[in-house]
Design a protein around this motif. Structure first.
Motif, PDB file in Angstrom:
ATOM      1  N   TYR B  49       0.806  -1.211   0.000  1.00 52.39           N
ATOM      2  CA  TYR B  49       0.000   0.000   0.000  1.00 52.39           C
ATOM      3  C   TYR B  49       0.847   1.273   0.000  1.00 52.39           C
ATOM      4  CZ  TYR B  49      -3.719  -3.227   0.955  1.00 52.39           C
ATOM      5  OH  TYR B  49      -4.602  -4.250   0.852  1.00 52.39           O
ATOM      6  N   ARG B  73       3.412   1.636  -6.416  1.00 51.44           N
ATOM      7  CA  ARG B  73       3.333   0.475  -5.517  1.00 51.44           C
ATOM      8  C   ARG B  73       3.848  -0.761  -6.242  1.00 51.44           C
ATOM      9  NH1 ARG B  73      -2.827   1.786  -3.822  1.00 51.44           N
ATOM     10  NH2 ARG B  73      -2.957   1.708  -6.093  1.00 51.44           N
ATOM     11  N   ARG B  78       1.470  -6.407  -4.494  1.00 51.55           N
ATOM     12  CA  ARG B  78       0.023  -6.235  -4.590  1.00 51.55           C
ATOM     13  C   ARG B  78      -0.675  -7.486  -5.107  1.00 51.55           C
ATOM     14  NH1 ARG B  78      -2.393  -1.709  -3.685  1.00 51.55           N
ATOM     15  NH2 ARG B  78      -4.068  -1.873  -5.215  1.00 51.55           N
ATOM     16  N   PRO B 232      -8.096   1.514  -1.572  1.00 51.18           N
ATOM     17  CA  PRO B 232      -6.892   0.966  -2.201  1.00 51.18           C
ATOM     18  C   PRO B 232      -6.707  -0.536  -1.970  1.00 51.18           C
ATOM     19  CG  PRO B 232      -6.315   1.922  -0.106  1.00 51.18           C
ATOM     20  CD  PRO B 232      -7.806   2.024  -0.222  1.00 51.18           C
ATOM     21  N   THR B 233      -7.693  -1.236  -1.463  1.00 51.90           N
ATOM     22  CA  THR B 233      -7.526  -2.663  -1.193  1.00 51.90           C
ATOM     23  C   THR B 233      -6.952  -3.371  -2.419  1.00 51.90           C
ATOM     24  OG1 THR B 233      -9.565  -2.497   0.049  1.00 51.90           O
ATOM     25  CG2 THR B 233      -8.709  -4.705  -0.312  1.00 51.90           C
TER      26      THR B 233
END
Lengths: 251, 286
Positions: B49, B73, B78, B232-233
């Motif tokens: 994140y 990121r 991610r 932003p999950t």
């Protein structure tokens, strides 16, 4: 002789696509203690329906079923389960009458466990029962598909004997077996009847078997009872037209 | 000992060990994916994140194995983190629909009558809708969030399980062993739990395992449309959606979660196939 089971004016109509079909029509008979009573007739004449009515698998339209003089048809819940300690049934297809995912021993112990018996006690009794039906103890851990039809039917008889019933209903218990195994099972039933003082309600279409085992017989045709009496007399000297045809078709 | 006998013995062995190997291989892969998902926070090389605009849209390589997205990121982190959201919500979904659909189906099959007819018409209504469209409608009514996406998909997916279990329960309830269980003094609950559930579990489990892949796709699909996980999950579907506009300039942003979905779905589908081979050997012969 004392009457164990009395069937009074039982009537059952099935509906298939709203067309009524009378399966059992005003059947009356009684089974005495220690007696072997035969129910014969062609396929579809309502013999099995009677067995299912007695064991509460089907509810009849009218009539009553008395066990030791007490009405059983309206028993529910606990009392119904108590009824199954007195009445037991052996089914036509032995392999289908055991849960394919459980061992024969589990099936035999089920009724004892349901009565609240401890596991080790139930196991002991299960081995006794297996001995009674002349099966080696190792069959307890077998699955129904791992044994032959005759062996499975012996296990089914052991299961039926587990709650010490007064009446055992054999619904075509030998017709799925071959002739030699049939004879063994018949012999076993006869032996158990003498040793345990069991009453038998034998449902079958084999007149020779009825003549060998039964004290009395009821001939059914299209849902109704047509003739009742001692097997020898019924077979030697049939009074009813249908009985004559039935006897002629065998001999 | 004749030749023929030897040959048949070997044949059987080969077929059997083959299924075994496949089960170990694909089952192992599926479990590996699940383990990655479970321990995702410990496996990420960077904080998934943490934004660093100076490193935005770096191509793969240079310390970032799968590159970076437009906020800088790390994509690998991610993707790993996203596996947790996507796979676990898919698993949760499958568990929910198996239990709910199974319970409804067994009840209907066992009980029959008017309630059965009513519940089956309700399930017909759900089945009549095109699944994804209905899920989008439900999800937008419930507003975003992964849990709401799961609820929306559960709404449209349970009837399939209800159908399967109902038909199985109807078939089994007339078999003599159920009558025999009743004659042994077992009550309805005991019969359902001890005799019916174990006997219909096989096909239901197979369907459920095969459905995990489909459900991953659907959850990612809803997220892609913005109806699942909210930013932003890290979630594969929404990550793909983010990279959509940059397909030509920086394709790694959309390709890495896309490949992750592709591989995971394939692994779970093949694992489901082998589970079916093991649990339902009759199907294999065809």
């Amino acid at each position: 002789m004392e009457k164990l089971l009395e069937i009074k004016e039982i009537k059952k109509t099935f509906y298939k696509k709203k067309i009524p079909f009378v399966a059992v029509d005003n059947i009356c008979f009684d089974v005495e203690k220690g007696e072997c009573f035969g129910l014969v007739g062609e396929s579809g004449c309502g013999k099995s329906t009677i067995a299912k009515i007695i064991t509460h698998l089907i509810t009849p339209d009218t009539g009553s079923v008395l066990l030791n003089g007490e009405e059983t048809l309206f028993l529910r819940g606990k009392k119904e389960r108590k009824l199954y300690q007195d009445i037991q049934m052996v089914f036509q297809t032995p392999q289908d009458s055991f849960d394919p995912r459980r061992t024969l021993g589990d099936g035999i112990m089920e009724s004892m466990r349901n009565q609240g018996m401890k596991k080790h006690q139930a196991k002991e009794r299960m081995y006794e029962l297996l001995e009674m039906v002349e099966l080696p103890g190792e069959f307890a851990s077998r699955y129904p598909h791992e044994v032959s039809g005759g062996q499975c039917q012996r296990a089914a008889i052991a299961r039926a004997l587990a709650p010490n019933p007064q009446l055992m209903i054999c619904d075509e218990a030998t017709s799925a077996l071959d002739v030699t195994v049939q004879a063994q099972i018949v012999e076993l039933l006869n032996k158990l009847r003498e040793e345990q003082g069991l009453s038998l309600l034998l449902i079958c279409h084999d007149l020779a078997l009825v003549q060998k085992l039964c004290d009395r017989v009821l001939v059914m045709y299209k849902g109704g009872g047509v003739e009742q009496g001692v097997p020898d007399e019924v077979i030697q000297n049939p009074q009813n037209e249908y009985t004559k045809i039935l006897v002629d078709s065998v001999f | 000992m004749s030749m023929e006998e030897k040959i048949t013995v070997r044949k059987q062995k080969v077929v059997k060990s083959h299924t075994r190997q496949k089960l170990f291989f694909f089952g192992g892969l599926a479990i590996a994916v699940l383990l990655v998902a479970a321990f995702a926070p410990y496996l990420t090389p960077y904080d998934p994140y943490e934004q660093d605009l100076s490193k935005a849209l770096l191509p793969p390589g240079n310390g970032h194995l799968l590159g970076t997205d437009r906020y800088g990121r790390d994509m690998l982190s991610r993707v790993i983190m996203g596996s947790q959201t996507t796979i676990f919500s898919a698993l949760l979904l499958v568990v929910i629909i198996t239990i709910v659909g199974g319970a409804v189906g067994i009840f209907c099959g066992w009980h029959g009558g008017k309630l059965d007819a009513f519940l089956m018409r309700v399930s017909d209504i759900f089945l009549a809708f095109p699944g994804m469209v209905f899920a989008i409608a439900v999800a937008s009514v419930l507003s975003g969030g992964v849990i709401n996406a799961v609820v929306a998909l559960a709404c449209i997916s349970w009837p399939k399980y209800a159908r399967i279990t109902r038909s199985q329960a109807m078939m089994i309830k007339h078999l003599p062993y159920i009558s025999a269980a009743k004659l042994s003094g077992s009550g309805t609950w005991k019969i359902v739990w001890k005799h019916i559930v174990p006997n219909i579990a096989g096909p239901v489990i197979v369907t459920a395992v095969l459905d995990i892949g489909t459900m991953i796709m659907e959850i990612a699909g809803l997220s892609f449309l913005g109806l699942g996980a909210a930013p932003p999950t890290a979630e594969w579907g929404s990550m793909m959606s983010n990279g959509r506009s940059m397909l030509q300039t920086s394709p790694w942003v959309i390709l890495s979660p896309g490949c992750a979905i592709f591989l995971t779905v394939i692994i779970f589908n093949l694992a489901g196939d082998t589970v079916r081979d093991v649990l339902d050997p009759k199907q294999r012969k065809r």
